[in-house]
Design a protein around this motif. Structure first.
Motif, PDB file in Angstrom:
ATOM      1  N   GLN A  63     -11.115 -25.212 -28.738  1.00 52.83           N
ATOM      2  CA  GLN A  63     -11.049 -24.852 -27.324  1.00 52.83           C
ATOM      3  C   GLN A  63     -12.433 -24.455 -26.832  1.00 52.83           C
ATOM      4  OE1 GLN A  63      -8.037 -24.463 -25.320  1.00 52.83           O
ATOM      5  NE2 GLN A  63      -7.338 -25.797 -26.991  1.00 52.83           N
ATOM      6  N   GLY A  64     -12.797 -24.964 -25.664  1.00 52.72           N
ATOM      7  CA  GLY A  64     -14.087 -24.597 -25.089  1.00 52.72           C
ATOM      8  C   GLY A  64     -14.124 -23.110 -24.755  1.00 52.72           C
ATOM      9  N   ARG A  65     -15.306 -22.534 -24.761  1.00 54.70           N
ATOM     10  CA  ARG A  65     -15.399 -21.123 -24.403  1.00 54.70           C
ATOM     11  C   ARG A  65     -16.795 -20.764 -23.947  1.00 54.70           C
ATOM     12  NH1 ARG A  65     -12.730 -18.323 -28.832  1.00 54.70           N
ATOM     13  NH2 ARG A  65     -11.438 -20.135 -28.548  1.00 54.70           N
ATOM     14  N   GLU A  66     -16.828 -19.619 -23.261  1.00 51.77           N
ATOM     15  CA  GLU A  66     -18.106 -19.108 -22.805  1.00 51.77           C
ATOM     16  C   GLU A  66     -18.353 -17.818 -23.561  1.00 51.77           C
ATOM     17  OE1 GLU A  66     -17.784 -18.785 -18.582  1.00 51.77           O
ATOM     18  OE2 GLU A  66     -17.552 -20.967 -18.365  1.00 51.77           O
ATOM     19  N   VAL A  67     -19.510 -17.700 -24.128  1.00 50.65           N
ATOM     20  CA  VAL A  67     -19.811 -16.488 -24.896  1.00 50.65           C
ATOM     21  C   VAL A  67     -21.167 -15.950 -24.480  1.00 50.65           C
ATOM     22  CG1 VAL A  67     -18.525 -16.781 -27.032  1.00 50.65           C
ATOM     23  CG2 VAL A  67     -20.667 -17.982 -26.733  1.00 50.65           C
TER      24      VAL A  67
ATOM     25  N   ILE B 284     -19.045 -16.949 -32.063  1.00 49.64           N
ATOM     26  CA  ILE B 284     -18.186 -18.053 -31.617  1.00 49.64           C
ATOM     27  C   ILE B 284     -17.357 -18.516 -32.806  1.00 49.64           C
ATOM     28  CG2 ILE B 284     -18.125 -20.362 -30.628  1.00 49.64           C
ATOM     29  CD1 ILE B 284     -20.982 -19.940 -29.686  1.00 49.64           C
ATOM     30  N   VAL B 285     -16.056 -18.612 -32.603  1.00 49.85           N
ATOM     31  CA  VAL B 285     -15.212 -19.210 -33.634  1.00 49.85           C
ATOM     32  C   VAL B 285     -14.456 -20.367 -32.975  1.00 49.85           C
ATOM     33  CG1 VAL B 285     -13.366 -18.875 -35.303  1.00 49.85           C
ATOM     34  CG2 VAL B 285     -14.940 -17.000 -34.815  1.00 49.85           C
ATOM     35  N   LEU B 286     -14.713 -21.558 -33.447  1.00 54.91           N
ATOM     36  CA  LEU B 286     -13.970 -22.723 -32.951  1.00 54.91           C
ATOM     37  C   LEU B 286     -12.963 -23.114 -34.023  1.00 54.91           C
ATOM     38  CD1 LEU B 286     -16.862 -24.858 -31.437  1.00 54.91           C
ATOM     39  CD2 LEU B 286     -15.225 -23.411 -30.225  1.00 54.91           C
TER      40      LEU B 286
ATOM     41  N   ALA C 234      -8.130 -43.034 -42.853  1.00 54.38           N
ATOM     42  CA  ALA C 234      -8.499 -43.060 -41.440  1.00 54.38           C
ATOM     43  C   ALA C 234      -9.412 -41.891 -41.102  1.00 54.38           C
ATOM     44  CB  ALA C 234      -7.244 -43.001 -40.569  1.00 54.38           C
ATOM     45  N   LYS C 235      -9.952 -41.986 -39.896  1.00 56.18           N
ATOM     46  CA  LYS C 235     -10.837 -40.948 -39.378  1.00 56.18           C
ATOM     47  C   LYS C 235     -10.359 -40.635 -37.968  1.00 56.18           C
ATOM     48  CE  LYS C 235     -15.737 -39.980 -39.423  1.00 56.18           C
ATOM     49  NZ  LYS C 235     -17.037 -40.423 -39.913  1.00 56.18           N
ATOM     50  N   ARG C 236     -10.246 -39.366 -37.637  1.00 60.06           N
ATOM     51  CA  ARG C 236      -9.773 -39.003 -36.288  1.00 60.06           C
ATOM     52  C   ARG C 236     -10.715 -37.991 -35.679  1.00 60.06           C
ATOM     53  NH1 ARG C 236      -6.024 -42.692 -36.670  1.00 60.06           N
ATOM     54  NH2 ARG C 236      -4.353 -42.354 -38.159  1.00 60.06           N
ATOM     55  N   ARG C 237     -10.649 -37.981 -34.330  1.00 58.26           N
ATOM     56  CA  ARG C 237     -11.552 -37.165 -33.545  1.00 58.26           C
ATOM     57  C   ARG C 237     -10.738 -36.214 -32.701  1.00 58.26           C
ATOM     58  NH1 ARG C 237     -16.684 -38.615 -31.229  1.00 58.26           N
ATOM     59  NH2 ARG C 237     -16.614 -37.278 -29.437  1.00 58.26           N
ATOM     60  N   SER C 238     -11.104 -34.953 -32.722  1.00 52.85           N
ATOM     61  CA  SER C 238     -10.386 -33.984 -31.893  1.00 52.85           C
ATOM     62  C   SER C 238     -10.883 -34.102 -30.452  1.00 52.85           C
ATOM     63  CB  SER C 238     -10.652 -32.562 -32.390  1.00 52.85           C
ATOM     64  OG  SER C 238     -11.963 -32.164 -32.037  1.00 52.85           O
ATOM     65  N   LEU C 239     -10.236 -33.384 -29.542  1.00 50.86           N
ATOM     66  CA  LEU C 239     -10.798 -33.222 -28.207  1.00 50.86           C
ATOM     67  C   LEU C 239     -12.103 -32.450 -28.355  1.00 50.86           C
ATOM     68  CD1 LEU C 239      -7.570 -32.105 -26.302  1.00 50.86           C
ATOM     69  CD2 LEU C 239      -8.591 -34.395 -26.434  1.00 50.86           C
ATOM     70  N   SER C 240     -13.002 -32.637 -27.411  1.00 52.43           N
ATOM     71  CA  SER C 240     -14.270 -31.915 -27.488  1.00 52.43           C
ATOM     72  C   SER C 240     -14.141 -30.572 -26.790  1.00 52.43           C
ATOM     73  CB  SER C 240     -15.377 -32.720 -26.829  1.00 52.43           C
ATOM     74  OG  SER C 240     -15.799 -33.717 -27.715  1.00 52.43           O
ATOM     75  N   ALA C 241     -14.824 -29.602 -27.323  1.00 53.01           N
ATOM     76  CA  ALA C 241     -14.809 -28.268 -26.732  1.00 53.01           C
ATOM     77  C   ALA C 241     -16.215 -27.959 -26.251  1.00 53.01           C
ATOM     78  CB  ALA C 241     -14.384 -27.249 -27.783  1.00 53.01           C
TER      79      ALA C 241
END
Ligand SMILES: *[C@@H]1O[C@H](CO)[C@@H](O)[C@H](O)[C@H]1NC(C)=O
Ligand SMILES: *[C@@H]1O[C@H](CO)[C@@H](O)[C@H](O)[C@H]1NC(C)=O
Ligand SMILES: *[C@@H]1O[C@H](CO)[C@@H](O)[C@H](O)[C@H]1NC(C)=O
Length: 325
Positions: free
Chosen positions: A166-170, A176-178, A238-245
């Protein structure tokens, strides 16, 4: 017996199973016959060699079926006159084995290596309480040994991440923990992080830690840590990509020290200012709170208040003061 060892050979029709049964019979018979010195059914040199049980030099490895490709299992034992696979407790058909025999020069013992293929269909059709498994059983004159059980599983990697970062502002220097939980897969997916499409090498940056449970930890955020972070999950299929944060590291503004007071104006005021530059706000950080300008009454410099009695001054008229200079 030597002919039974060459599986997949000329034996056909209804006879293929006979050599195999013969071997079984022989194997149990040999065990019973030992000690009675009745070696008639046994090939050559038994009496001179005390004999050993087969020892596995190669045991079948756990394996994954990728897409529709069959996988080969193999094992190798010494001394071994014969080796057969057993899968899920059932003997694998003799014709499905490929077997190679050689002689171990140093010991003079027979080495045998055996392969089978396991297809995706076979694994899919198996509905056991455990994974599809296979094991080798090898025969020597003395008896049999069993190899380890190798499991065969169908490899896959689901599409969707169980958790996307999840995107965040710090604030700068904040932590920061993603989080990233990769899609379910067999074998379990390995996770790698990208920042602005470039792989993050946490070895190169001791401020970044990717060891904990697929999460990305930035201990003390720097402005340069702002960017788009993506979690990549991959296994053998396979290889998968998450949404970008999108991570924004911001800096709240902070006041510089006050300036000196200005000279006293004719209105008998002086003022001082300060600027929101220590540091200025960055990346959407808050502007400084409070006034950037402060004024005070004064009596020095240009101020003419003390030269005239207060009652002669029209307080609302600044022009008045100016005209008196
Ligand atoms: C397994 O399959 C490959 C080709 O798919 C074949 O070359 C090989 O001989 C097979 N091995 C056995 C033991 O059947
Ligand atoms: C991050 O992604 C946003 C849109 O999702 C894009 O506007 C921005 O340019 C990206 N930033 C970088 C550094 O790639
Ligand atoms: C300056 O003096 C005026 C008139 O005497 C007064 O009304 C005002 O409050 C004073 N201002 C300050 C900042 O002390």
């Amino acid at each position: 017996m030597g002919r039974a060892a060459v599986a997949g050979g000329g034996a056909g029709g209804a006879h293929w199973w006979l050599p195999w049964l013969g071997l079984c019979f022989w194997a149990t018979g040999a065990a019973a016959a030992r000690g009675t010195d009745n070696g008639e059914a046994l090939p050559e040199s038994i009496p001179s060699a005390p004999g050993t049980l087969p020892h596995f030099i190669e045991e079948p490895d756990d394996a994954y079926i990728i897409k529709s490709n069959p996988i080969a299992l193999r094992c190798k034992a010494r001394p071994a006159m014969q080796i057969f696979f057993k899968c899920n407790g059932e003997w694998v058909h003799q014709n499905e084995h490929v077997s190679e025999e050689s002689l171990d020069e140093s010991s003079g013992l027979k080495v045998r290596e055996v392969f089978i293929n396991v297809t995706r269909q076979q694994v899919e059709d198996f509905h056991g309480p455990e994974d599809y498994w296979c094991q080798c059983v090898a025969w020597s004159h003395l008896g049999t040994s069993k190899s380890r059980k190798a499991s065969v599983r169908i490899a896959y990697l689901r599409k969707n991440f169980e958790q996307d970062p999840q995107g965040r502002e710090v604030p700068i220097e904040g932590m920061i923990v993603l989080h990233c939980r990769p899609p379910e897969g067999v074998p379990a997916a390995e996770v790698e992080w990208l920042k602005n499409e470039e792989p993050i090498d946490s070895e190169q940056d001791e401020n970044i830690d990717t060891r904990a449970d697929h999460n990305l930890i930035i201990r003390q955020a720097r402005l340069s840590d702002s960017g788009n972070y993506t979690c990549m999950a991959a296994n053998i299929v396979a290889k998968r990509r998450s949404l970008s944060a999108t991570v924004v590291v911001y800096v709240d503004g902070s006041w510089e020290v006050w300036s000196e007071w200005s000279v006293c104006s004719p209105e008998c005021e002086h003022l001082r200012i300060r600027e929101c530059t220590a540091p200025p706000p960055r990346n959407g950080g808050k502007f400084c709170e409070g006034l950037s300008q402060e004024s005070e009454n004064c009596t020095d410099g240009l101020c003419i208040l003390d030269k005239k009695p207060l009652h002669e001054i029209k307080p609302q008229s600044k022009l008045f003061f100016l005209s008196c200079i």
